[in-house]
Structure formats: structure tokens, C-alpha cells
Write an enzyme that holds these catalytic residues in place. Structure first.
Site, PDB file in Angstrom:
ATOM      1  N   HIS A 178      52.713  30.817  30.415  1.00 31.76           N
ATOM      2  CA  HIS A 178      51.330  31.148  30.763  1.00 31.76           C
ATOM      3  C   HIS A 178      50.345  30.102  30.285  1.00 31.76           C
ATOM      4  CE1 HIS A 178      52.225  35.011  32.502  1.00 31.76           C
ATOM      5  NE2 HIS A 178      52.959  35.357  31.432  1.00 31.76           N
TER       6      HIS A 178
ATOM      7  N   ASN B  92      53.690  28.530  36.296  1.00 33.20           N
ATOM      8  CA  ASN B  92      53.525  29.631  35.338  1.00 33.20           C
ATOM      9  C   ASN B  92      54.882  30.172  34.902  1.00 33.20           C
ATOM     10  OD1 ASN B  92      51.619  31.001  33.892  1.00 33.20           O
ATOM     11  ND2 ASN B  92      51.625  32.777  35.286  1.00 33.20           N
TER      12      ASN B  92
ATOM     13  N   ASP C 267      45.140  32.876  40.916  1.00 34.72           N
ATOM     14  CA  ASP C 267      45.008  31.461  41.279  1.00 34.72           C
ATOM     15  C   ASP C 267      44.118  31.293  42.498  1.00 34.72           C
ATOM     16  OD1 ASP C 267      46.632  32.758  43.010  1.00 34.72           O
ATOM     17  OD2 ASP C 267      48.152  31.175  43.121  1.00 34.72           O
TER      18      ASP C 267
ATOM     19  N   ASP D 132      47.627  28.562  32.440  1.00 28.90           N
ATOM     20  CA  ASP D 132      46.190  28.560  32.121  1.00 28.90           C
ATOM     21  C   ASP D 132      45.627  27.150  32.146  1.00 28.90           C
ATOM     22  OD1 ASP D 132      46.340  31.254  31.835  1.00 28.90           O
ATOM     23  OD2 ASP D 132      46.348  31.233  29.625  1.00 28.90           O
TER      24      ASP D 132
END
Lengths: 132, 552
Positions: free
Chosen positions: B427, B422, B457, B431
Site C-alpha cells: 500500500h 499496490n 485510483d 500511496d
């Protein structure tokens, strides 16, 4: 042959027999009436059955007779009438001719008038008494 | 139904008037005849005797006159003369003795009844007078009486009978026949022939009565026609109102968005509006007359079990019914439509059920939106697996159902290296990693397992009917697959790992899901602290460990 025609014939024969002094005719009529009364083999019925078959229903002689359903005595009024007329003829013509000479004449006229008019008071009276 | 006093009498009763008239006339005549006979025949023998006496006197007078006028008459002349007189008068015979002459004519029975007459006569050949003795022999009176009776009775009887017939004919013409004509007309009117009218031609009371009754009938007919016209007007107005009402109803039914089907009391379809035709896929013409069960095939959406036809149920239970579950309609072309329905019985004035009306509504869009909302409420928008809320609900449901029959195991996964991906790749990469990681979990967890993203997570897996041994085997296998997994992002590849805390939901071990989740979290933390990428089975003494901030 209807009961009315039979009455006219019987009455006329009776009057003729009386007028012409034919005792044989009167006694024959008496015998016929007694036979009808006892056996119920009435001449109009027999003649009509011979002519039109056994299912023929004869019209009532007397138009004003009440319904047969109200009869209390299981004896036909026509049969009773035959027996009564025969008895009166025997009495008036055979037994007491001198005092009852008028009786056969009356019966003769009464039968003829009943046949012609279609009203038989004797039948009415018998039905009132409860005859069938 | 006609009132009793208007019901025609029997034919015999109708004939009672002529019969009564006949009785009165004929037997009145008989009575008159009897009285007449009595009067005429009373003392008939006395009358005949008097007649015979008179006849004897007349013969005696004639004989005397003859002898006076013919004083020299011989025996033969006297005999011839007397012979003719005997036949003229009602005598059987006679004997005349005059001087030496004795003349006997006819039957002379000295034992029978006779009358003697003596007369005095002048003799021409001798001086002085001579006596003539006449003896008249009379016939049998009884025989004469009998003959007379016959004549009288015959004439009287025939006369009275003829008179009676004439009288009856006259009465028939002036009384019986018009009365019977009126009776026949009245019978016809009562039988419904209202145009029949009485004969007004007569000028007597019957004519007056006929005119009166005809006028009454005309008035009655006029009133009836007026009433009938008013009734027809009312019926026409009612029909118009009914037609307008029906038109409004039909237009309304054609316009509304709900499907409306009506049936009779036995469930036979009578009407479908256009929306019903559209929804069911059948035209009104083809559906009309068929049973509602054949038109509607319904089943429960969730269980896929058939649903009893609501119309049948409504008619049986005699009450309105509304759908309280998600029902699906299967059309003849096998297309399925989500529907909501309501049925109400149609009742007559006397509260008898004469049919049912079924209203169907296509709720496909609503139900789809509801499903989407429900999905969004229960699923993680990024990964598509359950969210924490739905997971908690399932866990609570598992606790409520009890876990004594088959063990359930909760696995708490914390992804390793997620923070590195990340932070280094952004991001979007994070994702994407989460999505791929969730897909990996789905691929290797059996269908009965529930996967949820609990946050960041962290993932949770609830294994149903899976004891600890099997859960360990499954998670070990999953860990191996995770280690084999490579996340590629912009020509870079990352290995990821996971720390798994495993909690067996033994009966009575945990009070609530908070306890369970805390235990699972603790086990996961222990696994992570133990070197990551490993599995740790929760033990009660693990609770002493405190949860530390995540290492990433």
C-alpha cells in the site's frame, strides 16, 4: 470750566449788578445768555475745549437729570435755560421792573444756589418736558 | 446670575439720596427765603414813611426844646445846631421860621415831599410868645425802599445759603455719608467681596443696622462654607469613586486579551491598552493624538481589498459595528495579523457621540485552524488535491453559474496498473504512486483546472473555459506524459497509464452533477474497455453501456 461754576459766576455777577446798581452788567449777562441760547456756543464748553481740547466731555450740571436717550425734543435743556433766564431778566429788569423787581434777584440767587448745590430745578423741569 | 433685585443700581441712582437731600435743603431754604423776603419787604414803603414821620417829630421836639432853652440864640447858632441834626436824621433838609429868623438847611425842594411842624416859644427880650414853623423835606421814598430791599435780600440770601450749606453738611455727616458707606459696602458684597463688612462703630440706627447685617452676612457665609465643605466632600467622594472605577477599568483593560482602542468623536486616538500596542506595533504614547486611519491598515483577506476603517464608519453611521468578514491588519512592520473587530460609539449623557471604542482580537490561530479544517474537508489527505466532496461542490458551482459563456469540460481519469503496483509492492507504494500521479496531473494541468481524487485510483479534472477541442488536446498531451512517467519503487520501475473519459458541460445537457459524473464515469469506462490508456469523449449513446466493475 463746568456748568456749575458758570452758574455760580453768572448768579454772583447778577446779584452784584443788582446790588451795586450796574445795569450794564445785567444787560451784558442778558446778551451773553441770549448768545449762548441761540448759538449753543456755551462759555463752559468753549473754555473747556480751549483748555483741554475738543474731545473733552463736560460733566452734567444737574446730578439728577434723566438720561439723554429719553429726550423727545431735539433741543438742549441748557440752551433753553439760557433763553428762559434771559427772557425773565428782560421782563423783570427791563420791562416790568416795578411789579417784578424781585424776579432778577430770585434768578440771581437761584443760579448761584444751583451752581453750589449741583441741582437745577429748571433743568429738571425742562428735561421732564422732553428737552435733551 | 444674580436676581434682579440684587443687581446694583447705577451710580446715578446711588447718588439719588444726597441729591434728594440737597434738593430738599437748598430749595427748602429758597422757599423760606422767598417767604421771609415777602414778609420783610411787604409794606416797606409804608414803614419807611412811618419812620420818616417819627423822625420829623423827633426833630421838631428837639428844635422846640432848643429854642426854649436858648431864647437868645442867634441865627448862626441855630443854623449850626440844625446842621448837625439834619445829618443825624433821615431828612434831606429843613427850614425854620421863627419871628424874624429863617434858617434853611440841606436840600429844600418845595415840589418834593415835606412835613411841617409848628411850636410855641417864650421870648426873653419881648413879652409874650412866638410861633416857630419847622418844615422838614423828606428824601425819595422809592430810593429808600430800594436800598432797604437790597440790604434785606442780601443779608437774607447769604444767611439762608450759609445755613443751607451747614444744614447739608450736618445731614451729610449724620445721614448721607453713613448711608452711602453702607451702600458701598453692600455693593462690594454683591460684587463678590464676601469678607467686606458694614461699619459698626456708629451708635445710632446705622450702627444697629450694620451689626444686624454683619451678623446676617456671617451666618450666610457660615452656611455657604458649610455647603461648600459638603459639596467638596461629595466631590471628593465622587472623585475617589471615579478614581477607583477608573482604576478597575484600567486594570481590566490592561488585563484582557483583546486590544482596546478609544478615540474621540473625530477619530483621534486617545487610549490603547497593552494588547492594542502589541497588536498594532505602536506604543500608546506614539499613537496618542494621531488619527485611527493611520494606525489601522485593514484589508479583506480573500479579496485583498482595503476595508474602510470601522471606527470612521461607526462614527459616521452612529451605530455599533462588528466584523463579518475575515479582515487582516497590516502593521507598520508589514506583518499581517488576522483580526476580528467590533466598534461601538461612546455617547454622552445627552446621547451625543463623544468617541468610539474599538476592540480587536487576534484570530490568527483560529483562522489558521479554520483554514486547515477547511483544507482537510476539501482535500484528499494523501495526494493534496481536492477530494470528491469539494470536486462535487465545484462542479455544482459551475452548473449554478451557467456554462453558456465559456465551456467547461470534465475529465474522469482512471489510473491503469495501480492495482498491480499496490498488490506487488504494498500500500505504501500504491500511496506513493498516487501522490506522484497527482503531482504529474498538477504539473500538466493549467491553473484554472481543478484536480480531485474521486476515490481509489480515480481522478477528476474540471477544466474551466475549455471547450472540447482544447480539452482533447490537453488530455492527449497528458496521456503522453503519463505514458512517459515511470514509477520507481525499490529498484523496480512500473509504467502506468490512464483511461480518460471526457464530458463537455454543454448547457441543458445534464440535469445535475450526478448525471455529469455518471456520464464521465461511463466515458472513462468506455475508454478503459476500448483498450486502456486512451481518451474517450462521451456521447449520449454511451449511456446504454453499464458500468462494470473496474479491471484495476
Amino acid at each position: 470750566m463746568t456748568e456749575r461754576i458758570f452758574r455760580i459766576i453768572i448768579g454772583t455777577l447778577l446779584l452784584l449788578g443788582l446790588y451795586l446798581d450796574f445795569p450794564a452788567v445785567l444787560w451784558a449777562l442778558v446778551a451773553l445768555l441770549v448768545f449762548q441760547g441761540i448759538t449753543n456756543w456755551r462759555v463752559p464748553k468753549l473754555v473747556s475745549r480751549l483748555r483741554y481740547g475738543p474731545t473733552i466731555q463736560l460733566p452734567r450740571c444737574c446730578a439728577a437729570t434723566p438720561d439723554a436717550g429719553k429726550a423727545r425734543i431735539n433741543f438742549e435743556a441748557e440752551r433753553a435755560l439760557c433763553l428762559i433766564v434771559a427772557a425773565l431778566l428782560i421782563l423783570g429788569y427791563g420791562v416790568y421792573n416795578a411789579p417784578l423787581w424781585f424776579l432778577p434777584w430770585f434768578i440771581g440767587f437761584a443760579l448761584t444756589a444751583a451752581g453750589l448745590s449741583g441741582i437745577c430745578p429748571m433743568i429738571l423741569a425742562l428735561k421732564k418736558l422732553g428737552f435733551r | 446670575m444674580k436676581p434682579d433685585h440684587l443687581v446694583p443700581h447705577s451710580a446715578q441712582e446711588q447718588a439719588s439720596l444726597p441729591v434728594k437731600i440737597t434738593v430738599i435743603v437748598f430749595w427748602g431754604m429758597v422757599l423760606v427765603g422767598l417767604i421771609g423776603s415777602f414778609v420783610l419787604l411787604h409794606n416797606l414803603d409804608q414803614t419807611i414813611n412811618e419812620r420818616l414821620e417819627g423822625a420829623a417829630d423827633r426833630i421838631a421836639y428837639r428844635v422846640s426844646d432848643y429854642l426854649d432853652k436858648h431864647p437868645g440864640a442867634t441865627h448862626d447858632e441855630i443854623e449850626n445846631t440844625l446842621q448837625s441834626w439834619v445829618s443825624d436824621h433821615t431828612v434831606s433838609g429843613m427850614t425854620l421860621r421863627f419871628e424874624s429868623i429863617a434858617v434853611t438847611i440841606g436840600q429844600t425842594d418845595p415840589a418834593g415831599k415835606f412835613i411841617e411842624r409848628t411850636t410855641l416859644h417864650h421870648r426873653m427880650n419881648q413879652a409874650g410868645h412866638a410861633l416857630a414853623r419847622l418844615t422838614l423835606y423828606l428824601p425819595n421814598v422809592d430810593g429808600l425802599v430800594a436800598v432797604e430791599r437790597k440790604k434785606i435780600l442780601t443779608v437774607l440770601g447769604v444767611t439762608i445759603m450759609v445755613f443751607g450749606f451747614v444744614l447739608q453738611w450736618i445731614l451729610k455727616k449724620v445721614l448721607t455719608q453713613p448711608f452711602q458707606d453702607m451702600t458701598r459696602t453692600a455693593t462690594a458684597v454683591m460684587a463678590g467681596n464676601v469678607d467686606q463688612r458694614f461699619n459698626e462703630q456708629r451708635t445710632d440706627e446705622f450702627g444697629f443696622l450694620a451689626r444686624f447685617m454683619n451678623r446676617a452676612l456671617d451666618t450666610l457665609a457660615q452656611h455657604q462654607q458649610e455647603k461648600l465643605r459638603q459639596a467638596l466632600d461629595r466631590a471628593q467622594a465622587s472623585e475617589d469613586a471615579l478614581h477607583a472605577e477608573k482604576e478597575r477599568a484600567v486594570v481590566t483593560l490592561h488585563s484582557i486579551g483583546d486590544a482596546v482602542i478609544t478615540t474621540d468623536a473625530s477619530g483621534i486616538i486617545e487610549y490603547l491598552n497593552p494588547m492594542a500596542e502589541h497588536l498594532t506595533g505602536c506604543t500608546a504614547a506614539s499613537a496618542h493624538g494621531s488619527r485611527i486611519d493611520k494606525l489601522l491598515c485593514l484589508f479583506e483577506e480573500a479579496t485583498r481589498t482595503p476595508v474602510e476603517n470601522p471606527v470612521t464608519r461607526c462614527l459616521r453611521d452612529s451605530k455599533a459595528i462588528e466584523s463579518n468578514s475575515n479582515v487582516v491588519l497590516v502593521r507598520p512592520d508589514r506583518r499581517e495579523i488576522d483580526i476580528a473587530h467590533s466598534v461601538a460609539p461612546i455617547r454622552s449623557r445627552d446621547n451625543h457621540i463623544i468617541g468610539a471604542v474599538l476592540v480587536l482580537r487576534d484570530v490568527s490561530n483560529t483562522r489558521r485552524l479554520a483554514r486547515e479544517l477547511a483544507h482537510q474537508a476539501n482535500h484528499d489527505a494523501l495526494t493534496g488535491v481536492y477530494n470528491r466532496r469539494a470536486f462535487a461542490q465545484r462542479l455544482q458551482q459551475a452548473l449554478d453559474e451557467g456554462i453558456d459563456q465559456s465551456a467547461r469540460t470534465l475529465c474522469y481519469l482512471d489510473m491503469d496498473q495501480f492495482k498491480a503496483v499496490n498488490d506487488t509492492c504494498g500500500h505504501a507504494a500504491g500511496d506513493d504512486l498516487l501522490c506522484q500521479f497527482a503531482a504529474l496531473l498538477r504539473a500538466h494541468v493549467r491553473e484554472s483546472g481543478i484536480i480531485a481524487r474521486l476515490g481509489g485510483d480515480e481522478f477528476g479534472i474540471l477544466l474551466d473555459r475549455c471547450d472540447e477541442e482544447n480539452a482533447v488536446r490537453l488530455m492527449t498531451h497528458l496521456l503522453a506524459r503519463i505514458q512517459e512517467f515511470r514509477f520507481a519503487w525499490q529498484e523496480r520501475a512500473f509504467t502506468v497509464g490512464a483511461s480518460i473519459g471526457l464530458v463537455t458541460l454543454a448547457p441543458g445537457r445534464y440535469r445535475d452533477i450526478t448525471d455529469i459524473m455518471r456520464a464521465a464515469d461511463t466515458a472513462c469506462y468506455t475508454a478503459k474497455k476500448s483498450g486502456r490508456n486512451r481518451l474517450h469523449i462521451y456521447r449520449p449513446d454511451d449511456s446504454s453501456l453499464l458500468r462494470h466493475p473496474k479491471a484495476g
